[in-house]
Design a protein around this motif. Structure first.
Motif, PDB file in Angstrom:
ATOM      1  N   VAL A   1      31.427  36.845  40.735  1.00 34.41           N
ATOM      2  CA  VAL A   1      32.375  37.636  39.943  1.00 34.41           C
ATOM      3  C   VAL A   1      32.823  36.860  38.711  1.00 34.41           C
ATOM      4  O   VAL A   1      32.970  37.423  37.619  1.00 34.41           O
ATOM      5  N   THR A   2      33.028  35.562  38.869  1.00 33.16           N
ATOM      6  CA  THR A   2      33.429  34.733  37.732  1.00 33.16           C
ATOM      7  C   THR A   2      32.382  34.778  36.630  1.00 33.16           C
ATOM      8  O   THR A   2      32.703  34.925  35.442  1.00 33.16           O
TER       9      THR A   2
ATOM     10  N   GLY B   1      35.280  36.898  47.183  1.00 31.21           N
ATOM     11  CA  GLY B   1      35.855  38.099  46.571  1.00 31.21           C
ATOM     12  C   GLY B   1      35.964  37.985  45.066  1.00 31.21           C
ATOM     13  O   GLY B   1      35.003  37.625  44.378  1.00 31.21           O
ATOM     14  N   GLU B   2      37.150  38.277  44.545  1.00 32.10           N
ATOM     15  CA  GLU B   2      37.358  38.268  43.093  1.00 32.10           C
ATOM     16  C   GLU B   2      37.272  36.872  42.482  1.00 32.10           C
ATOM     17  O   GLU B   2      37.159  36.728  41.267  1.00 32.10           O
ATOM     18  N   GLN B   3      37.345  35.852  43.330  1.00 35.52           N
ATOM     19  CA  GLN B   3      37.259  34.479  42.846  1.00 35.52           C
ATOM     20  C   GLN B   3      35.878  33.874  43.092  1.00 35.52           C
ATOM     21  O   GLN B   3      35.688  32.673  42.877  1.00 35.52           O
TER      22      GLN B   3
ATOM     23  N   ARG C   1      32.351  38.311  34.950  1.00 37.30           N
ATOM     24  CA  ARG C   1      33.441  38.471  33.974  1.00 37.30           C
ATOM     25  C   ARG C   1      33.151  37.706  32.686  1.00 37.30           C
ATOM     26  O   ARG C   1      33.410  38.193  31.582  1.00 37.30           O
TER      27      ARG C   1
ATOM     28  N   GLN D   1      30.534  44.366  41.867  1.00 37.91           N
ATOM     29  CA  GLN D   1      30.382  43.459  42.989  1.00 37.91           C
ATOM     30  C   GLN D   1      28.902  43.198  43.215  1.00 37.91           C
ATOM     31  O   GLN D   1      28.049  44.032  42.884  1.00 37.91           O
TER      32      GLN D   1
ATOM     33  N   SER E   1      33.135  47.757  34.687  1.00 36.80           N
ATOM     34  CA  SER E   1      33.876  46.872  35.573  1.00 36.80           C
ATOM     35  C   SER E   1      34.851  47.721  36.377  1.00 36.80           C
ATOM     36  O   SER E   1      35.311  48.764  35.907  1.00 36.80           O
ATOM     37  N   PRO E   2      35.214  47.352  37.597  1.00 38.12           N
ATOM     38  CA  PRO E   2      34.766  46.137  38.289  1.00 38.12           C
ATOM     39  C   PRO E   2      33.374  46.301  38.876  1.00 38.12           C
ATOM     40  O   PRO E   2      32.888  47.408  39.059  1.00 38.12           O
TER      41      PRO E   2
ATOM     42  N   GLU F   1      32.122  41.294  30.872  1.00 31.63           N
ATOM     43  CA  GLU F   1      33.403  42.001  30.930  1.00 31.63           C
ATOM     44  C   GLU F   1      33.521  43.082  29.863  1.00 31.63           C
ATOM     45  O   GLU F   1      34.059  44.165  30.111  1.00 31.63           O
TER      46      GLU F   1
END
Length: 357
Positions: free
Chosen positions: A332-333, A326-328, A336, A348, A345-346, A340
């Motif tokens: 995604v890392t 997910g977000e981690q 960002r 996926q 954003s966001p 970013e």
């Protein structure tokens, strides 16, 4: 901002991770330094852009043979699925559908392990995707993915030989065995599947027009008539402009960054490229902007030799882990870290598609 053009021959480079090539490297060609100004980046980022448009060395061929030939029939047995081939191009219905992921070793994986290095074809001139930091090391979203693949196969993310290749050389570099993978904002499509194999999609983008602020160009439409529009040779943007030009005057260059240079010099009036790449160029030069809406929907994949089915499955396994969390998640890392303040954003990763065989 103005960037002085370098010769097209200086766009190809070879470097080993952790030891960037340059004028002091054996056999290297001393590059012509780029002189330019950048607004809104600060000194460090300006230096990064200077590195991004300066090629460090010549492209060196590998002293090894091309990947071996895989079986020509589909294999369903899990014990041998790493050797399963790709479907013929004439059956291409869903180009984003790739082979199911697997951690099993095969002839290509064994060859890479024996060599001790993953040889990756990348860009070094696309800001945020594949470019040189002020310290000379390659960085970007594509570079992060290369490191993840190397770590899975070889146990170390720095076990990589990076080879900078022009857009038009992505497929030949794979076919000639100069690289094991190409991670270079390469769109998956049926035409390219005739020549190379692809992983599942790792990024979604779309073709869009980049033009100077205040330009009369409003998008991919009749406003292109009589305008000089730049695309990279061998790109999907070039193919789109050939299919429907709206009266534009096409200008083809070896690398996408050459288009930005020509736009800054007033030699072209606009650029067509993937909006993800164009956003990075707009971040480099605040005097240009994306106009109109994306007129295609495209997916980037990791390209490999058609006979390297075991490597395709392994890369798909890496991508499964890269998307997870997910977000981690690593995906995604990395997004960002690089996008970013550049892309919406966001975001996926695109969902993977697999096919039988």
């Amino acid at each position: 901002m103005r960037i002085r053009r370098t010769r097209a021959g200086h766009e190809a480079a070879s470097a080993t991770a952790g030891a960037p090539s340059g004028a002091g490297a054996p056999g290297a060609v001393r590059p012509r330094r780029a002189v330019h100004r950048l607004r809104g980046w600060g000194g460090v980022s300006a230096m990064a852009a200077a590195c991004a448009v300066t090629a460090a060395a010549v492209l060196l061929p590998l002293a090894r043979t091309s990947p071996g030939t895989a079986h020509r029939t589909a294999v369903q047995d899990p014990a041998t699925m790493a050797a399963a081939p790709f479907a013929p191009a004439d059956t291409c219905q869903d180009p984003e559908a790739s082979l199911a992921p697997s951690g099993l070793d095969g002839p290509t994986i064994e060859r890479i392990r024996k060599a001790g290095k993953l040889v990756a074809g990348v860009d070094q001139n696309s800001f945020k995707w594949g470019y040189r930091n002020p310290d000379g090391h390659l960085d970007g979203f594509d570079i992060d993915l290369v490191k993840a693949i190397a770590k899975d196969i070889l146990g170390r993310e720095d076990a990589v030989i990076y080879r900078a290749i022009p857009t038009s050389q992505r497929i030949p570099a794979l076919q000639e065995g100069r690289v094991d993978i190409v991670v270079r904002t390469m769109t998956i499509n049926c035409k390219r599947l005739e020549d190379v194999a692809f992983s599942t999609a790792y990024f979604e983008a779309g073709q869009q027009v980049l033009a100077p602020k205040g330009s009369h160009i409003t998008g991919y439409d009749a406003s292109l008539e009589g305008r000089r529009i730049c695309t990279a040779a061998g790109s999907t943007a070039e193919a789109a402009l050939k299919t429907k030009s709206y009266g534009a005057l096409p200008v083809s260059v070896p690398n996408q960054l050459d288009c930005l240079v020509r736009l800054q010099l007033g030699e072209v009036d606009g650029i067509i490229t993937d909006n993800a790449l164009a956003a990075g160029q707009a971040a480099q030069d605040p005097s240009v902007q994306l106009v109109g809406a994306p007129f295609t929907r495209e997916f980037y994949g990791v390209a490999m030799n058609k006979d390297a089915s075991d490597l395709v499955r392994r890369v798909n396994k890496v991508l499964e882990n890269y998307r997870a969390g997910g977000e981690q998640s690593p995906w995604v890392t990395s997004y960002r870290k690089h996008f970013e303040n550049v892309l919406p954003s966001p975001a996926q990763p695109p969902a993977p598609k697999y096919r039988n065989g």
